[in-house]
Each structure stands twice: as structure tokens, then as C-alpha cells.
Write a protein that holds these residues in place. Structure first.
Motif, mmCIF file in Angstrom:
data_model
loop_
_atom_site.group_PDB
_atom_site.id
_atom_site.type_symbol
_atom_site.label_atom_id
_atom_site.label_comp_id
_atom_site.label_asym_id
_atom_site.label_seq_id
_atom_site.Cartn_x
_atom_site.Cartn_y
_atom_site.Cartn_z
ATOM 1 N N GLU A 110 0.833 -1.210 0.000
ATOM 2 C CA GLU A 110 0.000 0.000 0.000
ATOM 3 C C GLU A 110 0.867 1.260 0.000
ATOM 4 N N ASN A 111 1.982 1.200 0.729
ATOM 5 C CA ASN A 111 2.886 2.347 0.789
ATOM 6 C C ASN A 111 3.506 2.651 -0.563
ATOM 7 N N ILE A 112 3.788 1.614 -1.335
ATOM 8 C CA ILE A 112 4.359 1.827 -2.674
ATOM 9 C C ILE A 112 3.267 2.270 -3.647
ATOM 10 N N ALA A 113 2.092 1.627 -3.561
ATOM 11 C CA ALA A 113 1.024 1.865 -4.534
ATOM 12 C C ALA A 113 0.435 3.263 -4.460
ATOM 13 N N ILE A 114 0.612 3.964 -3.334
ATOM 14 C CA ILE A 114 0.060 5.315 -3.243
ATOM 15 C C ILE A 114 0.694 6.212 -4.304
ATOM 16 N N GLY A 115 1.870 5.807 -4.803
ATOM 17 C CA GLY A 115 2.507 6.564 -5.881
ATOM 18 C C GLY A 115 1.653 6.588 -7.136
ATOM 19 N N ARG A 116 0.915 5.502 -7.379
ATOM 20 C CA ARG A 116 0.016 5.463 -8.534
ATOM 21 C C ARG A 116 -1.170 4.589 -8.192
ATOM 22 N N PRO A 117 -2.206 5.185 -7.575
ATOM 23 C CA PRO A 117 -3.391 4.407 -7.229
ATOM 24 C C PRO A 117 -3.907 3.681 -8.476
ATOM 25 N N GLY A 118 -4.271 2.424 -8.298
ATOM 26 C CA GLY A 118 -4.732 1.653 -9.453
ATOM 27 C C GLY A 118 -3.637 0.794 -10.065
ATOM 28 N N ARG A 151 4.894 5.014 11.098
ATOM 29 C CA ARG A 151 6.256 5.468 10.798
ATOM 30 C C ARG A 151 7.196 4.322 10.448
ATOM 31 N N GLY A 152 6.641 3.259 9.896
ATOM 32 C CA GLY A 152 7.494 2.179 9.410
ATOM 33 C C GLY A 152 8.304 1.515 10.488
ATOM 34 N N GLY A 153 7.717 1.316 11.652
ATOM 35 C CA GLY A 153 8.449 0.810 12.806
ATOM 36 C C GLY A 153 9.156 -0.514 12.623
ATOM 37 N N ARG A 154 8.710 -1.329 11.664
ATOM 38 C CA ARG A 154 9.317 -2.653 11.529
ATOM 39 C C ARG A 154 10.546 -2.667 10.633
ATOM 40 N N ILE A 155 10.822 -1.604 9.954
ATOM 41 C CA ILE A 155 11.956 -1.634 9.037
ATOM 42 C C ILE A 155 12.899 -0.464 9.318
ATOM 43 N N SER A 156 14.130 -0.615 8.861
ATOM 44 C CA SER A 156 15.164 0.378 9.191
ATOM 45 C C SER A 156 14.953 1.681 8.411
ATOM 46 N N ALA A 157 15.704 2.702 8.808
ATOM 47 C CA ALA A 157 15.595 4.011 8.138
ATOM 48 C C ALA A 157 15.945 3.889 6.660
ATOM 49 N N GLY A 158 16.995 3.147 6.350
ATOM 50 C CA GLY A 158 17.398 2.977 4.953
ATOM 51 C C GLY A 158 16.341 2.238 4.158
ATOM 52 N N GLN A 159 15.741 1.213 4.780
ATOM 53 C CA GLN A 159 14.690 0.452 4.096
ATOM 54 C C GLN A 159 13.448 1.300 3.866
ATOM 55 N N ARG A 160 13.142 2.178 4.817
ATOM 56 C CA ARG A 160 12.004 3.086 4.643
ATOM 57 C C ARG A 160 12.225 3.976 3.421
ATOM 58 N N GLN A 161 13.466 4.440 3.276
ATOM 59 C CA GLN A 161 13.755 5.291 2.114
ATOM 60 C C GLN A 161 13.614 4.503 0.818
ATOM 61 N N LEU A 162 14.035 3.251 0.822
ATOM 62 C CA LEU A 162 13.919 2.444 -0.395
ATOM 63 C C LEU A 162 12.453 2.271 -0.791
ATOM 64 N N VAL A 163 11.587 2.050 0.201
ATOM 65 C CA VAL A 163 10.145 1.919 -0.085
ATOM 66 C C VAL A 163 9.617 3.235 -0.665
ATOM 67 N N ALA A 164 10.059 4.357 -0.096
ATOM 68 C CA ALA A 164 9.614 5.660 -0.596
ATOM 69 C C ALA A 164 10.092 5.885 -2.029
ATOM 70 N N PHE A 165 11.307 5.441 -2.339
ATOM 71 C CA PHE A 165 11.821 5.581 -3.706
ATOM 72 C C PHE A 165 11.045 4.692 -4.681
ATOM 73 N N ALA A 166 10.653 3.489 -4.224
ATOM 74 C CA ALA A 166 9.846 2.611 -5.079
ATOM 75 C C ALA A 166 8.515 3.300 -5.400
ATOM 76 N N ARG A 167 7.944 3.970 -4.397
ATOM 77 C CA ARG A 167 6.701 4.725 -4.586
ATOM 78 C C ARG A 167 6.903 5.826 -5.626
ATOM 79 N N ALA A 168 8.022 6.549 -5.515
ATOM 80 C CA ALA A 168 8.298 7.642 -6.455
ATOM 81 C C ALA A 168 8.528 7.102 -7.867
ATOM 82 N N LEU A 169 9.209 5.970 -7.977
ATOM 83 C CA LEU A 169 9.465 5.372 -9.290
ATOM 84 C C LEU A 169 8.148 4.957 -9.945
#
Length: 258
Positions: A110-118, A151-169
Motif C-alpha cells: 500500500e505504501n508503494i502503490a500510493i505513488g500510482r493508485p490503481g 512510521r514504518g516501525g518494523r523496518i530500518s531508516a534505509g529500508q524506509r527510504q527504499l520503499v519511498a523511492f519505489a513509490r516515487a518510481l
């Protein structure tokens, strides 16, 4: 490896020219934050913006994302005033990732898909693969269906950024604005984030509020801001070889790494 979403027929051409034309910003109290300035960001250029807290870096970024409108002057995207763009087109064309907005409560998918709903699940997973996040996501308790909690409590700061970048991509914006402040990443984490950053920036027009020397080094151009003014503008190497503020900042960064 083709980035997720890059073959969509409705996707705008990567990277668009941004112009700040006699752009000024002041709060309603009258306090001027950015005196009038002109700036051209060619399509596809990555620009790092550096400077002390309060120098105006975030205000410049927020004007480009249209969180604020200029008090005077204008900002254009391929010649069109941002105020004349439909909200949907603006949000599709210009994406801003801030430290606070990296993750929300919900699943990784869901965190990645918000970049492009659908987007399909396949497209979500492909974006994660392209960024280099697929392996760690697949290893989570429920893979892409793992709830990251607040706030992504289960994953590290670097991993959170990677998820955010996947969303942006996946969102595939023409212009990406990135406030890349993070809690200090360990070296493997930082290297993974740098690789992901290169992937997501490729071909786009990008403005990065840079807090790390490693980020500045991947930029095509650096703007140094001080009290709302752009006081230096050049390639990283030009500014490092000079005798201005950036050269001093670069040396201080280097010393802190020793």
C-alpha cells in the motif's frame, strides 16, 4: 531494466524544464523569506540545494511543489505557470518526498502503490525490484503484505527510504523533489539508498535538499543558499575547487568523515 510505469502511453516525457521567474516569497506578516530571484532548471538535471537551516532551501522546494504560491513572480513547468495546471496534473508531474511522508501505517504494498493508485500488484513489485528493495521486502514476515505500522516501525531508516523511492518510481513524476535528511544510515544502508536514488533520478528533473556529501556528489549542479539568496551555483567539482562556502562545507564534511 525498464522502470515500472515508464511504458504507459499517458506518462509524460521524463524531465521537464522548471523556471523561477522573478520569484519572491514572503509570509503574510511581511517577513521576506526569498527575495526575487531567477533560476532555470533544465529538463533532466539533478540539482542539490545546500545551506544552513533557515537559508530558504525548504521554501524553494515547497514553492516548486506548490505547497505555497509565490508572493510575486511565477514558477513554470515547460513554460506553463504552476497556478494554471490542474491539480491532478501538478500532482502527477511534481512529486515531493519529505522525511515525514516516507511511510504511513499500512502494508508495504500500500505504501508503494500510493505513488500510482490503481497500479497492479505486479507493477508495485516491479518498482521494488528496480529500486533494489524486493529482497528485503520478500524477507519480511508477510512480504509485501507486512504492516509497517506507524512510521514504518518494523523496518530500518534505509529500508524506509527504499520503499519511498519505489513509490516515487511507480508515480513516475517528471519533477522529483527530495528532502533526503535521514537518521544516520549505516554504510551498507547508505550505499543501497544511493543506488536507489540514482535509479529514481535517472532522466528526471530533480531538486534535492542535500544533507549528505554523498548526495551532493551525484548531483549535476549545486546551489548554495544563504538568507534566501543563491550565493553559489555550479557543478560539485567547480564549487569544491573554488574558495567559497561550498568548498569550506565540503572540507568540513570530509574532516567529519576521518
Amino acid at each position: 531494466n525498464v522502470g515500472a510505469g515508464s511504458e504507459r502511453p499517458e506518462a509524460s516525457a521524463r524531465g521537464r524544464e522548471v523556471r523561477f521567474e522573478k520569484t519572491q516569497f514572503a509570509y503574510r506578516t511581511g517577513k521576506e523569506v526569498l527575495p526575487p530571484f531567477n533560476l532555470v532548471l533544465p529538463a533532466g538535471q539533478t540539482v542539490a540545494v545546500v545551506g544552513a537551516t533557515g537559508a530558504g532551501k525548504s521554501t524553494l522546494a515547497k514553492l516548486l511543489a506548490r505547497f505555497y504560491d509565490p508572493t510575486d513572480g511565477r514558477i513554470t513547468l515547460d513554460g506553463v505557470d504552476l497556478r494554471d495546471l490542474a491539480t491532478a496534473e501538478l500532482r502527477r508531474g511534481v512529486v515531493m518526498l519529505t522525511q515525514e511522508s516516507f511511510l504511513f501505517s499500512g502494508t508495504v504494498a500500500e505504501n508503494i502503490a500510493i505513488g500510482r493508485p490503481g497500479a497492479t500488484r505486479e507493477e508495485v513489485e516491479q518498482a521494488a525490484r528496480d529500486i533494489g528493495a524486493h529482497e528485503f521486502i520478500a524477507a519480511l514476515p508477510d512480504g509485501f503484505d507486512t504492516d509497517v505500522r506507524k512510521r514504518g516501525g518494523r523496518i530500518s531508516a534505509g529500508q524506509r527510504q527504499l520503499v519511498a523511492f519505489a513509490r516515487a518510481l511507480l508515480a513516475d513524476p517528471a519533477v522529483l523533489i527530495l528532502d533526503e535528511a535521514t537518521s544516520s544510515l549505516d554504510v551498507p544502508g547508505e550505499q543501497a539508498v544511493q543506488r536507489a536514488m540514482r535509479t529514481v533520478l535517472a532522466g528526471r528533473t530533480a531538486v534535492i535538499i542535500a544533507h549528505r556529501l554523498s548526495t551532493v556528489e551525484i548531483a549535476d549542479r549545486v546551489l548554495v543558499m544563504d538568507e534566501g539568496r543563491i550565493v553559489e551555483d555550479g557543478t560539485p567539482q567547480e564549487l569544491i575547487d573554488g574558495s567559497g562556502r561550498f568548498a569550506e562545507l565540503h572540507q568540513a564534511w570530509r574532516n567529519s568523515l576521518v
